[in-house]
Design an enzyme around this catalytic site. Structure first.
Site, short mmCIF file in Angstrom:
data_model
loop_
_atom_site.label_atom_id
_atom_site.label_comp_id
_atom_site.label_asym_id
_atom_site.label_seq_id
_atom_site.Cartn_x
_atom_site.Cartn_y
_atom_site.Cartn_z
N ALA A 1 7.79 6.32 36.39
CA ALA A 1 7.45 6.81 35.20
C ALA A 1 9.18 6.45 33.92
O ALA A 1 8.92 5.77 33.51
CB ALA A 1 6.86 7.53 34.94
N GLY B 1 7.87 10.11 44.11
CA GLY B 1 7.37 8.64 43.72
C GLY B 1 6.91 8.29 42.50
O GLY B 1 6.85 6.87 41.97
N CYS B 2 6.02 8.75 41.76
CA CYS B 2 5.22 9.14 40.35
C CYS B 2 7.02 8.84 39.62
O CYS B 2 6.73 8.67 38.11
CB CYS B 2 4.52 10.15 40.03
SG CYS B 2 3.68 9.78 41.88
N THR B 3 7.81 9.98 39.92
CA THR B 3 7.97 10.52 38.39
C THR B 3 9.29 9.11 38.80
O THR B 3 9.91 8.53 37.33
CB THR B 3 9.30 11.37 39.02
OG1 THR B 3 8.31 12.45 39.34
CG2 THR B 3 10.63 11.84 37.86
N LYS C 1 0.42 11.85 41.09
CA LYS C 1 0.63 13.04 40.62
C LYS C 1 1.84 13.28 39.36
O LYS C 1 2.38 12.86 40.06
CB LYS C 1 0.63 13.80 42.03
CG LYS C 1 -0.03 15.56 41.73
CD LYS C 1 0.31 16.15 42.93
CE LYS C 1 0.34 17.81 42.94
NZ LYS C 1 -0.89 18.07 41.81
#
Length: 155
Positions: free
Chosen positions: A50, A45-47, A40
């Site tokens: 990326a 974690g995703c930030t 998401k």
């Protein structure tokens, strides 16, 4: 449906990308592709993942590799996510989850004892011929982008 493995042809896709682009795997044939699936936009974690790939983008560029992040979020969410965190990686929107399913990353997950379907954080390194060179499943973010970069240099 079986999960694609090392040595298999990577499942092709053409999806809407950030900034009004269209991202097609077959159009990238001839260069290595790092395809990272994440749950998401704008979660911790995703930030971090990326941002790590963005930080190393010039090194991926130096070996001719294309970076693509993919989640079930919309293009609009991807655009906001990129702008907020100054991301330079391409983001593909797989809202109907067809590609996520083709790669075997749309899976049952569990949080606080509750089961739900979501993206299992995974990365696929695809070689110049469109074959899967390496797969990382259930990725732990710290150090991951650097590990993928080292593997990409070996292609």
């Amino acid at each position: 449906m079986s999960e694609p493995a090392t040595g298999d042809m990577a499942p092709d896709f053409t999806l809407p990308g950030d900034g009004g682009s269209t991202i097609s795997l077959s159009a990238l044939r001839g260069r290595p592709v790092v395809l990272f699936f994440y749950p998401k936009d704008d979660t911790s974690g995703c930030t971090a993942e990326a941002v790590d790939f963005t930080r190393l983008k010039s090194e991926f560029d130096a070996v001719g590799a294309t970076l693509i992040g993919m989640s079930p979020d919309s293009v609009r969410k991807h655009d906001k996510f990129k702008a907020k965190h100054e991301l330079s990686v391409a983001l593909a929107a797989d809202e109907d989850k067809t590609t996520l399913e083709a790669y075997g990353v749309w899976a049952e997950k569990s949080m606080y004892g509750r089961k739900y379907l979501g993206v299992e954080r995974s990365t696929f390194l695809i070689d110049r011929d469109g074959r899967i060179a390496r797969v990382w499943r259930k990725v732990k973010v710290p150090g991951h982008a650097q590990e993928v970069l080292e593997a990409t240099k070996g292609l």
